[in-house]
Write an enzyme that holds these catalytic residues in place. Structure first.
Site, PDB file in Angstrom:
ATOM      1  N   PHE A 145      74.212  21.430  27.410  1.00 25.71           N
ATOM      2  CA  PHE A 145      74.581  21.651  28.727  1.00 25.71           C
ATOM      3  C   PHE A 145      73.260  22.051  29.655  1.00 25.71           C
ATOM      4  CE2 PHE A 145      75.595  24.036  32.559  1.00 25.71           C
ATOM      5  CZ  PHE A 145      76.720  23.468  32.790  1.00 25.71           C
ATOM      6  N   ASP A 230      65.042  24.334  27.116  1.00 22.38           N
ATOM      7  CA  ASP A 230      65.746  24.748  28.137  1.00 22.38           C
ATOM      8  C   ASP A 230      66.059  26.234  27.885  1.00 22.38           C
ATOM      9  OD1 ASP A 230      67.784  25.478  29.857  1.00 22.38           O
ATOM     10  OD2 ASP A 230      68.798  23.710  30.083  1.00 22.38           O
ATOM     11  N   LYS A 259      68.551  31.450  35.926  1.00 21.55           N
ATOM     12  CA  LYS A 259      69.516  32.761  35.548  1.00 21.55           C
ATOM     13  C   LYS A 259      68.890  34.037  35.594  1.00 21.55           C
ATOM     14  CE  LYS A 259      72.872  30.070  32.688  1.00 21.55           C
ATOM     15  NZ  LYS A 259      74.013  29.906  33.665  1.00 21.55           N
TER      16      LYS A 259
HETATM   17  C1  LIG Z   1      70.887  25.951  29.263  1.00 23.17           C
HETATM   18  C2  LIG Z   1      71.408  25.724  30.420  1.00 23.17           C
HETATM   19  N1  LIG Z   1      70.722  24.942  31.266  1.00 23.17           N
HETATM   20  C3  LIG Z   1      71.006  24.978  32.609  1.00 23.17           C
HETATM   21  C4  LIG Z   1      72.160  25.500  33.271  1.00 23.17           C
HETATM   22  C5  LIG Z   1      72.318  25.240  34.551  1.00 23.17           C
HETATM   23  O1  LIG Z   1      72.043  26.138  35.426  1.00 23.17           O
HETATM   24  P1  LIG Z   1      72.656  26.161  36.969  1.00 23.17           P
HETATM   25  O2  LIG Z   1      73.986  26.500  36.870  1.00 23.17           O
HETATM   26  O3  LIG Z   1      71.844  27.570  37.403  1.00 23.17           O
HETATM   27  O4  LIG Z   1      72.248  24.976  37.709  1.00 23.17           O
HETATM   28  C6  LIG Z   1      72.744  26.230  32.495  1.00 23.17           C
HETATM   29  C7  LIG Z   1      73.839  27.084  33.132  1.00 23.17           C
HETATM   30  O5  LIG Z   1      74.845  27.514  32.555  1.00 23.17           O
HETATM   31  C8  LIG Z   1      72.533  26.413  31.233  1.00 23.17           C
HETATM   32  O6  LIG Z   1      73.258  27.387  30.337  1.00 23.17           O
END
Ligand SMILES: Cc1ncc(COP(=O)(O)O)c(C=O)c1O
Length: 409
Positions: A145, A230, A259
């Site tokens: 994700f 990530d 976040k």
């Molecule tokens: C590992 C990871 N990458 C990217 C994102 C995407 O972040 P955003 O919702 O701020 O676009 C999330 C969101 O849950 C995430 O958990």
């Protein structure tokens, strides 16, 4: 719904009527919050065990972060990147120091930071590695994700996230998460990056086998491929370390952060990498109006300051051990598995008892907010300011929920 007080009912109905139904929120309408606790419009209090999907690592309205935001609100909030401002350099310097990288590039949402990492990796591939134009490939893991943009959902393996949004962006190869051999086999001369979550959050807090991240690092170094971690959900203290990669002493080529970087106040994301990677970008090639704005930089710099003390990481480690010990007691008593690290847990509820959604509704009725992910998996990620006693209260509530379902069945 009949037992739910009036203000909540009205607010839920209003939201249902006037917003797209792209979420299925629990029927709780939050009006105020502090630390690990939120209060709803009818005055009920709940322990927040989701913490904005880890965006609230330092708790709701952390006094130091609120003070930094207030001070900045009285000075200047937005300039655009057409001009510099006095919070930009100091924030970028401090975040570069925290990550151990030469440079950072601030954006807003997590997905934008992932998109930034993809663009930088492709450009690096063409300009530095010498991949033929238009042929760059990036290796990703199944169950990933990384956000919701059309390019990112192109390499999602979750039909809910992906179906009906094609045509899809090419250039991604999906391999099983945690399978080092598959990853090694997928690398060829067109590969510019491996993009991974060091612990997969949305997939249910999946921790890869020990040595996996080290092996990925080695494979990337051997084949001249960028390792892009990530750490949007796993980073910034959540697992008991600044980054989840730290657990294996692994340093990726690029960190993707988001976040918690915004302190639960403003959306702030960033990528961090060395000059030979991030230096490929030239003026006009990438950007965002709000990326690196003064308010965001002031708050995020205060976040970096908190992390530099090591205190949030220490709390996540210590209270996290307690959380995992307590959750472990429930395996075989309504839970089939517990995973995770630090103050982050994915728990699998015996599907014979109830779904994850039912469990989160029943927890809510007992004053604990948590959210299901897939099927019967619940994810717990309280703010790192949570106490052992509060964790005990949440786990006791979970035990009651599981027990009542067991006896009802
Ligand atoms: C590992 C990871 N990458 C990217 C994102 C995407 O972040 P955003 O919702 O701020 O676009 C999330 C969101 O849950 C995430 O958990």
């Amino acid at each position: 719904m009949t037992s739910v007080a009036n203000r909540t009912v009205t607010a839920v109905e209003e939201a249902e009527r006037h917003t797209a139904h792209n979420y299925h929120p629990l029927p709780v309408v939050i009006a105020e919050a502090e630390g690990a606790w939120v209060t709803d419009v009818d005055g009920r209090r709940y322990l927040d065990c989701l913490a904005g999907y880890s965006a609230l690592n330092f708790g709701h309205r952390h006094p130091g972060l609120i003070a930094a935001a207030r001070e900045q609100l009285d000075r200047v909030t937005l300039t655009s990147r057409a001009f510099l401002h006095d919070q930009f350099g100091p924030f970028c310097r401090d975040l570069a120091e925290l990550t151990g990288k030469d440079m950072v590039l601030p954006m807003n949402s997590g997905a934008e930071a992932v998109e930034t990492a993809i663009k930088v990796a492709r450009k690096w591939g063409y300009k530095v590695k010498g991949v033929p134009d238009g042929q760059a490939t990036i290796i990703v893991a199944d169950g990933n994700f990384h956000g919701r943009t059309t390019t990112i959902v192109s390499f999602s393996t979750d039909p809910e996230a992906r179906a009906d949004y094609g045509p899809y962006t090419p250039g991604f190869r999906v391999v099983p998460y945690g399978d080092l051999e598959a990853l090694r086999a997928a690398i060829d001369e067109t590969t510019v990056a491996v993009l991974l979550e060091p612990i997969q959050g949305e997939a249910g807090v999946l921790v890869p086998p020990r040595g996996y991240l080290t092996g990925v690092r080695e494979a990337c170094t051997e084949r001249r491929v960028l390792f892009v971690a990530d750490e949007i959900q796993s980073g910034l203290g959540r697992t008991g370390a600044t980054f989840a990669c730290d657990d294996e002493g692994v340093v990726p080529d690029m960190y993707v952060l988001g976040k918690a970087l915004g302190g639960g106040i403003v959306p702030v994301s960033a990528v961090a990498a060395d000059r030979d990677v991030l230096g490929v970008l030239r003026p006009g090639e990438h950007g965002s109006t709000f990326g690196g704005n003064p308010l965001a930089c002031a708050v995020a710099r205060a976040v970096v300051g908190l992390l530099a003390t090591g205190e949030p990481q220490r709390r996540a480690r210590e209270v996290g051990e307690h959380l995992h010990r307590r959750l472990g007691e429930l395996v075989g008593h309504g839970l089939t598995a517990v995973r995770g690290r630090g103050l982050w847990a994915g728990i699998d509820i015996d599907p014979a008892l109830m779904t994850g959604r039912e469990a989160s509704e029943r927890l809510m009725a007992r004053g604990v907010l948590a959210k299901d992910t897939h099927g019967s998996t619940l994810r717990l990620a309280p703010p790192l300011v949570v106490t052992r006693e509060e964790i005990d209260g949440a786990v006791d509530a979970l035990a009651e929920v599981l027990k009542s379902a067991g006896s009802a069945g």
